[in-house]
Design a protein around this motif. Structure first.
Motif, mmCIF file in Angstrom:
data_model
loop_
_atom_site.group_PDB
_atom_site.id
_atom_site.type_symbol
_atom_site.label_atom_id
_atom_site.label_comp_id
_atom_site.label_asym_id
_atom_site.label_seq_id
_atom_site.Cartn_x
_atom_site.Cartn_y
_atom_site.Cartn_z
ATOM 1 N N VAL A 245 -0.788 1.933 -1.695
ATOM 2 C CA VAL A 245 0.618 1.581 -1.503
ATOM 3 C C VAL A 245 0.772 0.978 -0.110
ATOM 4 O O VAL A 245 0.450 1.625 0.893
ATOM 5 C CB VAL A 245 1.534 2.812 -1.638
ATOM 6 C CG1 VAL A 245 3.003 2.410 -1.477
ATOM 7 C CG2 VAL A 245 1.317 3.512 -2.973
ATOM 8 N N GLY A 246 1.267 -0.250 -0.031
ATOM 9 C CA GLY A 246 1.464 -0.897 1.259
ATOM 10 C C GLY A 246 0.474 -2.027 1.475
ATOM 11 O O GLY A 246 -0.304 -2.383 0.581
ATOM 12 N N ARG A 247 0.483 -2.580 2.710
ATOM 13 C CA ARG A 247 -0.350 -3.735 3.028
ATOM 14 C C ARG A 247 -1.265 -3.435 4.211
ATOM 15 O O ARG A 247 -0.875 -2.728 5.147
ATOM 16 C CB ARG A 247 0.515 -4.947 3.384
ATOM 17 C CG ARG A 247 1.444 -5.423 2.280
ATOM 18 C CD ARG A 247 2.274 -6.609 2.765
ATOM 19 N NE ARG A 247 3.149 -7.130 1.716
ATOM 20 C CZ ARG A 247 4.348 -6.633 1.449
ATOM 21 N NH1 ARG A 247 4.818 -5.601 2.151
ATOM 22 N NH2 ARG A 247 5.078 -7.156 0.486
ATOM 23 N N GLY A 248 -2.462 -4.003 4.164
ATOM 24 C CA GLY A 248 -3.364 -3.957 5.306
ATOM 25 C C GLY A 248 -3.642 -2.564 5.823
ATOM 26 O O GLY A 248 -3.876 -1.628 5.061
ATOM 27 N N LYS A 249 -3.574 -2.410 7.163
ATOM 28 C CA LYS A 249 -3.854 -1.120 7.773
ATOM 29 C C LYS A 249 -2.780 -0.082 7.456
ATOM 30 O O LYS A 249 -3.015 1.113 7.613
ATOM 31 C CB LYS A 249 -3.985 -1.282 9.296
ATOM 32 C CG LYS A 249 -5.199 -2.099 9.718
ATOM 33 C CD LYS A 249 -5.308 -2.178 11.226
ATOM 34 C CE LYS A 249 -6.545 -2.961 11.644
ATOM 35 N NZ LYS A 249 -6.673 -3.044 13.132
ATOM 36 N N ALA A 250 -1.622 -0.553 7.035
ATOM 37 C CA ALA A 250 -0.537 0.368 6.703
ATOM 38 C C ALA A 250 -0.652 0.904 5.282
ATOM 39 O O ALA A 250 0.145 1.743 4.870
ATOM 40 C CB ALA A 250 0.813 -0.334 6.877
ATOM 41 N N GLU A 251 -1.651 0.443 4.533
ATOM 42 C CA GLU A 251 -1.808 0.903 3.152
ATOM 43 C C GLU A 251 -2.151 2.394 3.119
ATOM 44 O O GLU A 251 -2.979 2.878 3.879
ATOM 45 C CB GLU A 251 -2.902 0.116 2.435
ATOM 46 C CG GLU A 251 -3.062 0.505 0.967
ATOM 47 C CD GLU A 251 -4.167 -0.260 0.268
ATOM 48 O OE1 GLU A 251 -3.845 -1.117 -0.587
ATOM 49 O OE2 GLU A 251 -5.354 -0.013 0.583
ATOM 50 N N ARG A 252 -1.473 3.127 2.235
ATOM 51 C CA ARG A 252 -1.733 4.543 2.034
ATOM 52 C C ARG A 252 -2.206 4.766 0.593
ATOM 53 O O ARG A 252 -1.790 4.070 -0.321
ATOM 54 C CB ARG A 252 -0.461 5.363 2.285
ATOM 55 C CG ARG A 252 0.027 5.296 3.735
ATOM 56 C CD ARG A 252 -0.950 6.010 4.662
ATOM 57 N NE ARG A 252 -0.493 5.974 6.048
ATOM 58 C CZ ARG A 252 -0.880 5.052 6.937
ATOM 59 N NH1 ARG A 252 -1.717 4.085 6.553
ATOM 60 N NH2 ARG A 252 -0.434 5.094 8.163
ATOM 61 N N HIS A 253 -3.069 5.749 0.426
ATOM 62 C CA HIS A 253 -3.610 6.043 -0.892
ATOM 63 C C HIS A 253 -2.862 7.198 -1.538
ATOM 64 O O HIS A 253 -2.405 8.120 -0.864
ATOM 65 C CB HIS A 253 -5.099 6.394 -0.796
ATOM 66 C CG HIS A 253 -5.931 5.286 -0.245
ATOM 67 N ND1 HIS A 253 -7.186 5.481 0.313
ATOM 68 C CD2 HIS A 253 -5.689 3.950 -0.146
ATOM 69 C CE1 HIS A 253 -7.674 4.323 0.703
ATOM 70 N NE2 HIS A 253 -6.788 3.386 0.450
ATOM 71 N N CYS A 254 -2.748 7.160 -2.844
ATOM 72 C CA CYS A 254 -2.199 8.290 -3.583
ATOM 73 C C CYS A 254 -2.962 8.450 -4.891
ATOM 74 O O CYS A 254 -3.514 7.482 -5.425
ATOM 75 C CB CYS A 254 -0.701 8.136 -3.823
ATOM 76 S SG CYS A 254 -0.199 6.679 -4.752
#
Length: 402
Positions: A245-254
């Motif tokens: 969820v999110g883009r690039g380094k800001a992506e978080r996993h769920c």
């Protein structure tokens, strides 16, 4: 990423059946957790006059102790609630009370505690359940007087992180699901269907429902696998889906749990108006009984089957109650019964709550404060399940020796 050829559905069933039989042979308590249908068969043969009829509400349907535990809400609150609603139906709340009583009675037996502890435990269980119907307690507030054995699980849940969840469920924080003991590969058709499912706007929104995530953030499937999990999932679709969820380094996993929903075996009230789609039934029941969990679930269709989808959060834990002291048995019974009572009570108006309380308080004896219908039911069920458990172990031992 390369995947091994997926096993055919028949091979999956064989693997799951062996796993279930092994788990159910470990203890009588484990057998009770995995033999839900036997409980329903007993209900069918039990005299209707021996079990009171409560108001028609959403019940868990499979209300054993392992189906309760810490559950997180979308805004970060954590509470003990019912955490498995596969069997939820509009039915008789007394069925949840009996099922919980059976579960706790087998835990007491497995802890080598005297029979008098079971009697006192059922008394405390009813005290806890009935206390949930006090006007000032009806609602979603926290249940007071949490026993130390449950408090330890709650503290652990409150401090858990995504890393801990990932290491526990998928053995690491890499954006992949390891195949092997827990997970099996998906067929190409299944992987394509999962990707299509999570491209739907409603599923994209589910992945961003937590307050820490940006509404409208891009959602993509990183990996997916068939989940070798549980006794009730035998032969059904059960998938773990790792989502970014999110883009690039800001992506978080769920981690998403996709589970097939089938017709409930739990007895329902005649003429009860419930969703015809089984996934919608599960989600509707969850929102009535366990709001923290229900708000994080959605019904969907996958490969022509009805499924429900929920995100697994680090705070979602199962209560593992294997051995108890005498003091813990009564404390845990009272607390968990109040949790179940809260789920029931919030669905009733004042008149129904009062009427149900009066019915529950009938048929008490001077020597046992638990109602006679509950005592007789639990004694009968414990005897039935003890015999069935020993027979299961005999068959399991013979199969292993073959």
């Amino acid at each position: 990423m390369k995947h091994k050829p997926p096993p055919d559905p028949e091979s999956r069933v064989k693997l799951l059946l062996a796993r279930r039989n092994r788990k159910m042979a470990t203890s009588a308590h484990a057998y009770v957790r995995g033999s839900t249908v036997r409980f329903y068969e007993w209900l069918e043969t039990a005299s209707r006059a021996s079990v009171p009829e409560g108001p028609e509400i959403w019940i868990c349907g499979d209300c054993h102790a392992g189906n309760l535990g810490p559950v997180a809400s979308a805004d970060g609150a954590v509470a003990i609630q019912i955490r498995d609603l596969d069997q939820t139906v509009i039915g008789n709340p007394a069925h949840d009370i009996i099922r919980l009583g059976l579960s706790l009675a087998t835990a007491v037996r497995g802890s080598d505690l005297p029979g008098v502890t079971t009697a006192r435990m059922l008394e405390c269980m009813m005290n806890g359940y009935e206390s949930a119907f006090e006007p000032e307690l009806v609602g979603n507030g926290a249940v007071a007087g949490m026993p130390a054995v449950i408090g330890r699980v709650m503290r652990a849940a409150s401090h858990r992180s995504w890393r801990q969840l990932a290491e526990e469920r998928i053995e690491g924080v890499k954006p992949e699901i390891p195949l092997g003991r827990r997970f099996l590969p998906l067929a190409a058709e299944e992987r394509a269907a999962v990707a299509e499912l999570f491209a739907e706007p409603t599923l994209q929104k589910l992945a961003t429902v937590l307050r820490s995530r940006e509404d409208g953030a891009p959602v993509r499937v990183l990996d997916a696998a068939f989940w070798r999990k549980g006794c009730s999932s035998l032969g059904l679709l059960r998938m773990a889906v790792l989502v970014g969820v999110g883009r690039g380094k800001a992506e978080r996993h769920c981690l998403m749990d996709v589970k097939e929903a089938v017709a409930a075996a739990a007895p329902r009230s005649p003429g009860a108006a419930m969703p015809r789609d089984n996934a919608e039934r599960v989600v509707t029941g969850a929102r009535s009984l366990s709001p923290f969990l229900g708000e994080r679930m959605l019904p969907a269709r996958l490969l022509g089957r009805s499924v429900f989808v929920r995100e697994l959060l680090p705070q979602d834990l199962k209560l593992e109650i294997e051995r108890l002291t005498q003091a813990e048995a009564t404390e845990v019974a009272q607390f968990l019964a109040e949790v179940v009572g809260r789920g029931h009570a919030r669905q009733m108006d004042a008149a129904n709550r009062k009427q149900w309380l009066a019915e529950l308080r009938r048929n008490r004896s001077r020597s046992l404060d638990a109602p006679s219908w509950l005592w007789r039911s639990v004694v009968d069920l414990v005897a039935t399940h003890e015999a069935a458990y020993l027979e299961h172990c005999r068959r399991y031992a013979m199969a292993e020796a073959a």
